[in-house]
Design an enzyme around this catalytic site. Structure first.
Site, PDB file in Angstrom:
ATOM      1  N   GLY A  70       0.810  -1.214   0.000  1.00 25.18           N
ATOM      2  CA  GLY A  70       0.000   0.000   0.000  1.00 25.18           C
ATOM      3  C   GLY A  70       0.846   1.268   0.000  1.00 25.18           C
ATOM      4  O   GLY A  70       0.539   2.235  -0.704  1.00 25.18           O
ATOM      5  N   SER A  71       1.921   1.261   0.766  1.00 28.52           N
ATOM      6  CA  SER A  71       2.751   2.471   0.873  1.00 28.52           C
ATOM      7  C   SER A  71       3.343   2.838  -0.485  1.00 28.52           C
ATOM      8  O   SER A  71       3.287   3.998  -0.901  1.00 28.52           O
ATOM      9  CB  SER A  71       3.877   2.262   1.890  1.00 28.52           C
ATOM     10  OG  SER A  71       3.337   1.986   3.165  1.00 28.52           O
ATOM     11  N   SER A 199      -3.509  -3.221  -0.631  1.00 23.62           N
ATOM     12  CA  SER A 199      -2.421  -3.984  -0.038  1.00 23.62           C
ATOM     13  C   SER A 199      -2.932  -5.353   0.391  1.00 23.62           C
ATOM     14  O   SER A 199      -3.932  -5.458   1.108  1.00 23.62           O
ATOM     15  CB  SER A 199      -1.886  -3.218   1.175  1.00 23.62           C
ATOM     16  OG  SER A 199      -0.914  -4.000   1.833  1.00 23.62           O
ATOM     17  N   HIS A 201      -1.972  -7.698   2.485  1.00 26.76           N
ATOM     18  CA  HIS A 201      -1.990  -8.210   3.865  1.00 26.76           C
ATOM     19  C   HIS A 201      -3.120  -7.644   4.722  1.00 26.76           C
ATOM     20  O   HIS A 201      -3.298  -8.043   5.862  1.00 26.76           O
ATOM     21  CB  HIS A 201      -0.623  -8.028   4.540  1.00 26.76           C
ATOM     22  CG  HIS A 201      -0.284  -6.638   4.974  1.00 26.76           C
ATOM     23  ND1 HIS A 201      -0.361  -6.236   6.289  1.00 26.76           N
ATOM     24  CD2 HIS A 201       0.154  -5.566   4.287  1.00 26.76           C
ATOM     25  CE1 HIS A 201       0.026  -4.974   6.387  1.00 26.76           C
ATOM     26  NE2 HIS A 201       0.344  -4.544   5.185  1.00 26.76           N
ATOM     27  N   THR A 237      12.023  -7.860 -10.403  1.00 26.03           N
ATOM     28  CA  THR A 237      11.359  -9.134 -10.673  1.00 26.03           C
ATOM     29  C   THR A 237      10.127  -9.252  -9.791  1.00 26.03           C
ATOM     30  O   THR A 237      10.185  -9.030  -8.587  1.00 26.03           O
ATOM     31  CB  THR A 237      12.335 -10.300 -10.410  1.00 26.03           C
ATOM     32  OG1 THR A 237      13.488 -10.087 -11.220  1.00 26.03           O
ATOM     33  CG2 THR A 237      11.705 -11.643 -10.745  1.00 26.03           C
ATOM     34  N   CYS A 324       1.624   1.906  12.711  1.00 29.21           N
ATOM     35  CA  CYS A 324       2.740   2.683  12.156  1.00 29.21           C
ATOM     36  C   CYS A 324       3.180   3.787  13.100  1.00 29.21           C
ATOM     37  O   CYS A 324       4.291   4.285  13.007  1.00 29.21           O
ATOM     38  CB  CYS A 324       2.333   3.294  10.830  1.00 29.21           C
ATOM     39  SG  CYS A 324       1.430   2.151   9.800  1.00 29.21           S
TER      40      CYS A 324
END
Ligand SMILES: *Cc1c(COP(=O)(O)O)cnc(C)c1O
Length: 395
Positions: A70-71, A199, A201, A237, A324
Site C-alpha cells: 500500500g505504501s 495492499s 496483507h 522481478t 505505524c
C-alpha cells in the site's frame, strides 16, 4: 485463549492463499520476463492474477500495476499525479488530515518541491464533506487524494461523490483503499476513481505486495528504476508467489464479503455496546459509516499503550491506534483531527475484528477491558484529580 483483534494492522493469511503461494514457490519458479517455457509459465500466472484482481475492482487488467504494498502504491500514485499536473502548471493538491502516513509524508515531500497542499478538515466523526472539497478545488488543482476507509477509526468517506465531483472538474482522484479492499465493495468505474491503492496483507493475503490501479490516460512516474517489468513503470522481478496469493485472497474476500460483513457488524456492534458502558469513554468515528470490523474508543485518565499491554497479557491483541505510529509518543493525528484533546487521544484503543472472531471472544474482550481500565484508573494520578474534581472531565 488468544484473541487476535488487530486486523487493521494486518490479517492472518488465508489457507487458500498459503496453498497457492506454496505451490508457486515450489513449481512456478521461472522469471516472468524469461522467454523460455519456465518463464512463460510464470508470466501466465502473473497475468492471470492481474486479470483476477482487475475484475475484483471493476478495472481493466492493463490498469493494474503490482507494487510492494500500500505504501508504495500511495507514493507512486501521488507523485505521478503531481508531476503530471506540474507539466500543466497545476501544483495544488487536496487531501485530508486523517490520511495514512504513506500519503501525508509523500505530500510533505511534494510541498518541499514547491507543491501546495490543502488538507480539508473532517467532521467530528471523521467524515470529509464533499462541499468542502468542492470549495477547495482551484484552477491549478492537480489531484484530490482521499482515503476510502480510515485505518484507525474506520470511517468511510463519500468516495463516489468525491469521484464524481473530481470528474466534473477534470481533477485526478486517487483513493487509498487499503482498508476497504476486500471488506466493502469497490468499482473504480462506477465510483469515478482514477487511481487506487490496495495492499494484500489487509485482506488475508501475504505481506509485502499490493496494487496500484491507474487509468490508462495517467502516465506513471517510476519510484523504482530498473528493468521493464510492469510495462516499464515498476522495475524489479515480480514477487510471483505473493502476487498470486494476493489475487486468491482478494477473490475469496470479495466472494465472501457480504456474509463476512454481516457477521462482523453483529460482533462490532456488540463490542461497541459493551465498551460504551465503561464510564468516561467515547466512540471514535462514525456509528454507521464505518468499516464492519472497526471499533475505536478513547478512555479518559489512562494511557492507551498501558491498556494494550495489559490486554495482551490477558491474551487479547489490540492496538492503541495505528501500528505505524506506535513507538512514537505523539498522539494519533487522526484522533486530534476529529477534535479529541491531547490527553484524551492518548487513551485510545483500537480493536479490529474479522469474521472468524466469536461472540464469546467479544464478551471476553468487553469484560477484560473494563477490568483493565478500572485498574489503570485506580493507579492513575490524573484519574484521582479528575475524580476529586481538581480537573474537569472532558468526556
Ligand atoms: C496498512 C495501510 C497502508 C500501508 O500499506 P502497506 O502494504 O503496509 O505498505 C496504507 N494505507 C492504509 C490506510 C493502511 O491501512
Amino acid at each position: 485463549m488468544y484473541i487476535y483483534a488487530d486486523n487493521a494492522a494486518t490479517t492472518k493469511t488465508s489457507e487458500a492463499a498459503v496453498k497457492v503461494m506454496t505451490k508457486i514457490m515450489r513449481d512456478i519458479y521461472g522469471n516472468p520476463s524469461s522467454l523460455h517455457t519456465a518463464g512463460q509459465k510464470a508470466k501466465e500466472v502473473l497475468e492471470k492474477a492481474r486479470m483476477d484482481i482487475a475484475q475484483c475492482i471493476g478495472a481493466d487488467f492493463k490498469e493494474i500495476y503490482f507494487t510492494s504494498g500500500g505504501s508504495e502504491a500511495d507514493n507512486q500514485a501521488i507523485i505521478s499525479a503531481a508531476y503530471l499536473g506540474a507539466r500543466k502548471n497545476k501544483k495544488h493538491i487536496i487531501s485530508t488530515p486523517i490520511e495514512h502516513h504513506a500519503v501525508l509524508h509523500t505530500l510533505n515531500k511534494l510541498e518541499k518541491e514547491g507543491f501546495e497542499v490543502t488538507l480539508v478538515p473532517v467532521n467530528e466523526t471523521g467524515i470529509v464533506q464533499v462541499e468542502d472539497i468542492k470549495k477547495a478545488i482551484r484552477e491549478d488543482t492537480a489531484l484530490v487524494t482521499v482515503m476510502y476507509a480510515n485505518n484507525e477509526i474506520g470511517t468511510l468517506q463519500p468516495v463516489s461523490e468525491i469521484g464524481k465531483l473530481c470528474r466534473e472538474k477534470g481533477v485526478i482522484f486517487h483513493t487509498d483503499a487499503v482498508q476497504a479492499a476486500g471488506h466493502i465493495p469497490i468499482n473504480v468505474n462506477e465510483q469515478y476513481i482514477d487511481m487506487l491503492s490496495i495492499s494484500a496483507h489487509k485482506f488475508h493475503g501475504p505481506k509485502g505486495t499490493g496494487v496500484l490501479f491507474a487509468r490508462k490516460n495517467i502516465p506513471l512516474v517510476n519510484v523504482i528504476e530498473g528493468g521493464a517489468q510492469e510495462r516499464g513503470k515498476r522495475a524489479g522481478t515480480e514477487n510471483l508467489p505473493a502476487i498470486a496469493g494476493m489475487a486468491k485472497a482478494l477473490q475469496e474476500a470479495v466472494a465472501d464479503m457480504k456474509e463476512n460483513a454481516e457477521k462482523e457488524i453483529v460482533l462490532r456492534d456488540r463490542l461497541i455496546e459493551g465498551l460504551s458502558k465503561i464510564s468516561h469513554c467515547v466512540l471514535n468515528g462514525d456509528a454507521k459509516m464505518r468499516l464492519p470490523g472497526n471499533v475505536s474508543f478513547c478512555f479518559e485518565g489512562i494511557e492507551g499503550e498501558s491498556l494494550l499491554l495489559l490486554l495482551d497479557a490477558k491474551g487479547i491483541a489490540a492496538s492503541s491506534g495505528s501500528a505505524c505510529t506506535s513507538g512514537s509518543l505523539d498522539p494519533s493525528h487522526v484522533l486530534l483531527a476529529i477534535g479529541r484533546p491531547h490527553e484524551v487521544a492518548h487513551g485510545s484503543l483500537r480493536l479490529t475484528i474479522c469474521a472468524e472472531n466469536t461472540e464469546e471472544e467479544i464478551d471476553y474482550i468487553i469484560e477484560e477491558t473494563a477490568k483493565v481500565v478500572d485498574y489503570l484508573r485506580s493507579i492513575s494520578p490524573v484519574w484521582d484529580e479528575l475524580e476529586k474534581g481538581e480537573i474537569e472531565h472532558v468526556i
